[in-house]
Design a protein around this motif. Structure first.
Motif, PDB file in Angstrom:
ATOM      1  N   LEU A 109       0.088  -1.156   0.386  1.00 42.82           N
ATOM      2  CA  LEU A 109       0.057  -0.117  -0.309  1.00 42.82           C
ATOM      3  C   LEU A 109       0.849   1.515   0.239  1.00 42.82           C
ATOM      4  N   ASP A 110       2.142   0.535   0.851  1.00 43.80           N
ATOM      5  CA  ASP A 110       2.688   2.492   0.725  1.00 43.80           C
ATOM      6  C   ASP A 110       3.350   2.596  -0.557  1.00 43.80           C
ATOM      7  N   ALA A 111       4.182   1.137  -0.755  1.00 49.31           N
ATOM      8  CA  ALA A 111       4.588   1.636  -2.501  1.00 49.31           C
ATOM      9  C   ALA A 111       3.394   2.112  -3.582  1.00 49.31           C
ATOM     10  N   MET A 112       1.996   1.586  -3.544  1.00 51.55           N
ATOM     11  CA  MET A 112       1.383   1.831  -4.567  1.00 51.55           C
ATOM     12  C   MET A 112       0.782   3.599  -4.127  1.00 51.55           C
ATOM     13  N   LYS A 113       0.732   4.109  -3.089  1.00 55.26           N
ATOM     14  CA  LYS A 113       0.782   5.626  -2.702  1.00 55.26           C
ATOM     15  C   LYS A 113       1.474   6.417  -3.132  1.00 55.26           C
ATOM     16  N   LYS A 114       2.910   6.070  -3.159  1.00 55.93           N
ATOM     17  CA  LYS A 114       3.811   6.812  -3.680  1.00 55.93           C
ATOM     18  C   LYS A 114       4.439   6.911  -4.954  1.00 55.93           C
ATOM     19  N   GLN A 115       3.306   5.672  -5.578  1.00 56.38           N
ATOM     20  CA  GLN A 115       3.089   5.199  -7.147  1.00 56.38           C
ATOM     21  C   GLN A 115       2.153   6.647  -7.397  1.00 56.38           C
ATOM     22  N   GLU A 116       0.667   6.485  -6.342  1.00 56.38           N
ATOM     23  CA  GLU A 116      -0.060   7.529  -7.092  1.00 56.38           C
ATOM     24  C   GLU A 116       0.160   8.745  -7.128  1.00 56.38           C
ATOM     25  N   ARG A 117       1.109   9.322  -6.143  1.00 55.25           N
ATOM     26  CA  ARG A 117       1.686  10.774  -6.608  1.00 55.25           C
ATOM     27  C   ARG A 117       2.158  11.311  -8.054  1.00 55.25           C
ATOM     28  N   CYS A 118       2.396  10.120  -9.143  1.00 57.78           N
ATOM     29  CA  CYS A 118       2.683  10.229 -11.038  1.00 57.78           C
ATOM     30  C   CYS A 118       0.879  10.083 -11.241  1.00 57.78           C
ATOM     31  N   TYR A 119       0.523  10.071 -10.950  1.00 51.86           N
ATOM     32  CA  TYR A 119      -0.931   9.773 -11.683  1.00 51.86           C
ATOM     33  C   TYR A 119      -1.856  10.592 -11.474  1.00 51.86           C
ATOM     34  N   GLU A 120      -2.095  11.782 -10.808  1.00 56.73           N
ATOM     35  CA  GLU A 120      -2.695  13.028  -9.723  1.00 56.73           C
ATOM     36  C   GLU A 120      -3.460  13.407 -11.006  1.00 56.73           C
ATOM     37  N   THR A 121      -4.680  13.680 -11.156  1.00 48.83           N
ATOM     38  CA  THR A 121      -5.887  14.272 -11.495  1.00 48.83           C
ATOM     39  C   THR A 121      -6.159  15.446 -10.953  1.00 48.83           C
ATOM     40  N   LYS A 122      -6.791  16.036 -11.844  1.00 45.81           N
ATOM     41  CA  LYS A 122      -6.805  18.365 -11.844  1.00 45.81           C
ATOM     42  C   LYS A 122      -8.583  17.983 -10.687  1.00 45.81           C
ATOM     43  N   ARG A 123      -8.517  18.432  -9.615  1.00 43.53           N
ATOM     44  CA  ARG A 123     -10.221  19.192  -9.431  1.00 43.53           C
ATOM     45  C   ARG A 123     -10.676  19.591 -10.780  1.00 43.53           C
ATOM     46  N   GLY A 124     -11.693  20.259 -10.757  1.00 47.11           N
ATOM     47  CA  GLY A 124     -12.696  21.370 -11.206  1.00 47.11           C
ATOM     48  C   GLY A 124     -12.079  21.347 -13.115  1.00 47.11           C
ATOM     49  N   LEU A 125     -12.159  20.204 -12.832  1.00 47.28           N
ATOM     50  CA  LEU A 125     -10.939  20.056 -14.576  1.00 47.28           C
ATOM     51  C   LEU A 125     -12.077  20.328 -15.143  1.00 47.28           C
ATOM     52  N   TYR A 126     -13.760  19.369 -14.692  1.00 53.73           N
ATOM     53  CA  TYR A 126     -14.550  19.865 -15.971  1.00 53.73           C
ATOM     54  C   TYR A 126     -15.859  20.683 -15.398  1.00 53.73           C
ATOM     55  N   ASN A 127     -16.543  21.588 -16.162  1.00 52.85           N
ATOM     56  CA  ASN A 127     -17.871  22.325 -16.192  1.00 52.85           C
ATOM     57  C   ASN A 127     -18.651  20.966 -16.152  1.00 52.85           C
ATOM     58  N   GLU A 128     -19.387  21.680 -16.283  1.00 54.89           N
ATOM     59  CA  GLU A 128     -21.012  20.685 -16.378  1.00 54.89           C
ATOM     60  C   GLU A 128     -21.058  20.212 -17.477  1.00 54.89           C
TER      61      GLU A 128
END
Length: 227
Positions: free
Chosen positions: A13-32
């Motif tokens: 889980l710790d390794a997955m969470k470190k890897q997760e940071r490389c795949y972050e997405t942007k909040r508010g990317l989509y309007n309606e």
């Protein structure tokens, strides 16, 4: 409680969470309007998943790829042609990563009813790989949920029957979140843990393992998962 197994799962889980940071997405990317486009594309992914009996995780990966591409090339959102082509190529990449039955570009072109040629799909695939620096195999909320359930089981918090029931309910909630643009930008690990907690409270009186108490920080919008 199997301490050795629990420790091993925590390391994963710790390794997955470190890897997760490389795949972050942007909040508010989509309007309606853009969110509705994304919903329709997710619906199309799911139709192909069911038709070809693909895994839900394949859709999760495809959605992550698409969201991250649109984070970098936001102008694609405003072109129906380009966003559909980007979605098609994202699915193509995800299938090659996750599935044994791999679609070739000409088959995808046929599924798209000739909207895109094989050449266009392959060119967009190459463009996406360059944009994302070839980071196209994220740890998804579904894969995090699987590890959390292993840990719950190893610590004796649940039994195998409860695990299966929780997995089904949490899996549905996670899949709902994956295909909902309101959850873009939330960490896959948090979505997974929230869904697991929601499912356990619906089914059984489960005490969260002490090693996971740190996960119990509030997640905005978490109650939407219960819908």
């Amino acid at each position: 409680m199997n301490c050795a197994t629990s420790f091993s799962i925590l390391k994963v889980l710790d390794a997955m969470k470190k890897q997760e940071r490389c795949y972050e997405t942007k909040r508010g990317l989509y309007n309606e309007e853009a969110g509705e486009k994304r919903r329709q594309l997710a619906k199309w992914f799911i139709q192909i998943m069911k038709l070809l009996r693909y895994q839900r995780n394949t859709v999760a990966i495809a959605m992550n790829i698409l969201d991250r591409v649109l984070t970098v090339r936001n102008q694609i959102i405003f072109s129906n042609h380009l966003i559909q082509l980007a979605a098609t190529a994202s699915l193509y990449i995800s299938v090659k990563i996750s599935e044994q039955l791999v679609l070739i570009p000409s088959q995808l072109s046929d599924i798209c009813k000739g909207l895109f040629s094989s050449t266009e799909i392959e060119q967009m695939e190459f463009d996406i790989l360059k944009i994302l620096d070839w980071r196209v195999n994220p740890p998804t909320a579904l894969s995090f949920a699987n590890e959390y359930l292993k840990l719950f089981l190893a610590t004796g918090a649940i039994n195998p029957n409860e695990r299966d029931a929780i997995s089904n309910i949490a899996g549905d909630q996670i899949f709902q979140a994956i295909t909902d643009s309101d959850f873009v930008g939330f960490a896959a690990s948090r979505i997974a843990f929230t869904a697991i907690c929601n499912a356990t409270t619906m089914l059984v009186d489960v005490k969260i393992p002490n090693v996971l108490q740190v996960e119990l920080l509030p997640l905005p919008l978490e109650n939407q998962l219960l819908g």
